[in-house]
Design an enzyme around this catalytic site. Sequence first.
Site, PDB file in Angstrom:
ATOM      1  N   GLU A   1     -11.239   1.123 -14.355  1.00 55.22           N
ATOM      2  CA  GLU A   1     -11.423  -0.230 -14.891  1.00 55.22           C
ATOM      3  C   GLU A   1     -10.170  -0.738 -15.601  1.00 55.22           C
ATOM      4  OE1 GLU A   1     -14.059  -0.578 -18.391  1.00 55.22           O
ATOM      5  OE2 GLU A   1     -14.175   1.593 -18.305  1.00 55.22           O
ATOM      6  N   THR A   2      -9.280   0.163 -15.964  1.00 54.80           N
ATOM      7  CA  THR A   2      -8.034  -0.236 -16.604  1.00 54.80           C
ATOM      8  C   THR A   2      -7.062  -0.886 -15.621  1.00 54.80           C
ATOM      9  OG1 THR A   2      -7.415   2.049 -16.196  1.00 54.80           O
ATOM     10  CG2 THR A   2      -8.057   1.464 -18.445  1.00 54.80           C
TER      11      THR A   2
END
Lengths: 258, 325
Positions: free
Chosen positions: A52-53
């Site tokens: 998700e980063t």
Amino acid sequence: MNPAYTNKEMMALAAGRLVGDGDILFAGTGLSMLAATVAKRIHAPEAVVFFETGGIDPALEELPLAVADPRVMSGTSLNSGLIEAFAILGHRRLRTISFLGAAQIDAYGNINSTCLGDYHRPKVRFPGSGGACDAMSQAHAVILFMQHERKRFVDKLDYQTSPGWLSGGDAREKAGLQRGGPMAVVTNLGVLRFDNETKRMYLDECFPGVTPEEVADNTAFALDISRAGQSAPPSPAELTALREQVDPQRLILGPLPA
Amino acid sequence: MTTRDNKSKLMSAEEAVGRLVKDGDLVALGGFTVSRNPMTLAREIIRQGKKDLHLAVHSQGQAMDLLVGAGCVRRLEIAYGGTGRFAPTCIRFRQAVQKGLIEIEDYSNFQMSLRFLAGSLNLPFIPCRSGVGSDILEKWGFSAEVRSSEAKLPIHKALVSPNPFSPRQEPVVFLPALTPDVALVHVQYASADGITRIKGLKFLDQEQVRAASRVIVSCEEVVPAAFLRQDPDQNAFPPFLVDAVVHAPLGAHPTACHLFYDYDPRHLNMYRQQAGADETFHQYLKDWVFDAPDQETYLGQVGAVDLTRIRANTQLGYAPGLDRR
């Protein structure tokens, strides 16, 4: 005779077996990292891991200990950010499979990763949703990791961080969620799935040496154990991949079996 | 101010924080859990005794935890507080919430991302599908009374409303935009006039900076603007949005900075041990914040051995083989 193995090894492998070749895997850290990576090494070489980063398809020569670990930025096909990662998570053309853990789960796979006790003055505070609510809302499917204890498999969550099948049946669709939902729960005792119609959790597989009654005893809500089979123990090839290629330092796997 | 030309925004952390961070500000922190936390700037905020800050973050770790623990924070809007395996839940954050020392509002990462994005685009609010059926929408950390009396807060945490464009009228979530007073980010490269470059993942830094009224950038290296202008595709923010450039080598330590250094397992493990009790946490603040008033003193205390241990391999961007237990 099969080699000895630990609970964590069995959980990582059981979850990895649920991954399809070509799936787009939204990975967290801990067991989910192991499951995603071991699946890629064994039967799903075309699966893609992303974070998700914004780290897309990293080389993962060393295990990341957090989703912002610089190891998720190395050897990637794309380094981006949160907006770009969430554009993948919910994309209608992609089979994105997310792995999540939680402090509590209910019979419909709704989860709590926020707090125990009253929200405004909790007894125990956890990190919070992070991307969990988003993955449960928008991924194609979610695989959940849980420790199988009565205090975690509860009738009613203290806080519903992320929507599973809500109250069951078609509640999820009615609420406005277009796809997704939890597909399986992998615990230290076995694998649980959700009934196609009612969306209520049932026991699908017990791990070797575990009885269905033992699973029901560790679940605070009524659990259907009538469909329970047995999981295959880890094969030598699975264990070798996990131990020698995925986590040789045993950063997540912990000590070897006695 | 040590300027060599009148366009320079170079200044010390002390000057930047003193001029640009005010008590009660809504502050956005860049980075993510164990990477690129603006630590030099956070320690300076603590030394200057800033108070009643309102932090807005997506997933934050060390900078948020230190600011909360030091008592600088009154309100916190957050999706996730943790540093991976070193503290699955940030320790001072956990204690502050459990003891009711701060007011907290929970969102998800996507929701916080969208709120900053909306703020950066001057959108009043932004819709999404994330969170229907969750307590994130049902339970408000900031009460309706607080929201109606505080100008910086939208009057609703979020709203669920039928999709006005769909014949099915399915429920969608509307989130208020977020426009911080100041954003603090740590990047790899900046020029004195505020051109910036982030290597590795950008997280949400670009949206946070573009949504903010004031911006402090700390950086590993101050490089000539001409170098950054040679490959502008790589650059991060409009330079005229940057108010201050602080040269802070290892300014994200003990969190990581891709291509420069890894996270510092020894420091993070020490922090976990000391953060648990008030007395040892205050000793940590004394040793690592108040008795280390500038970055050089701080790095001297970390020591050459540990700094060498975490130095990143220039090809991989992290420190291969680092003992991370």
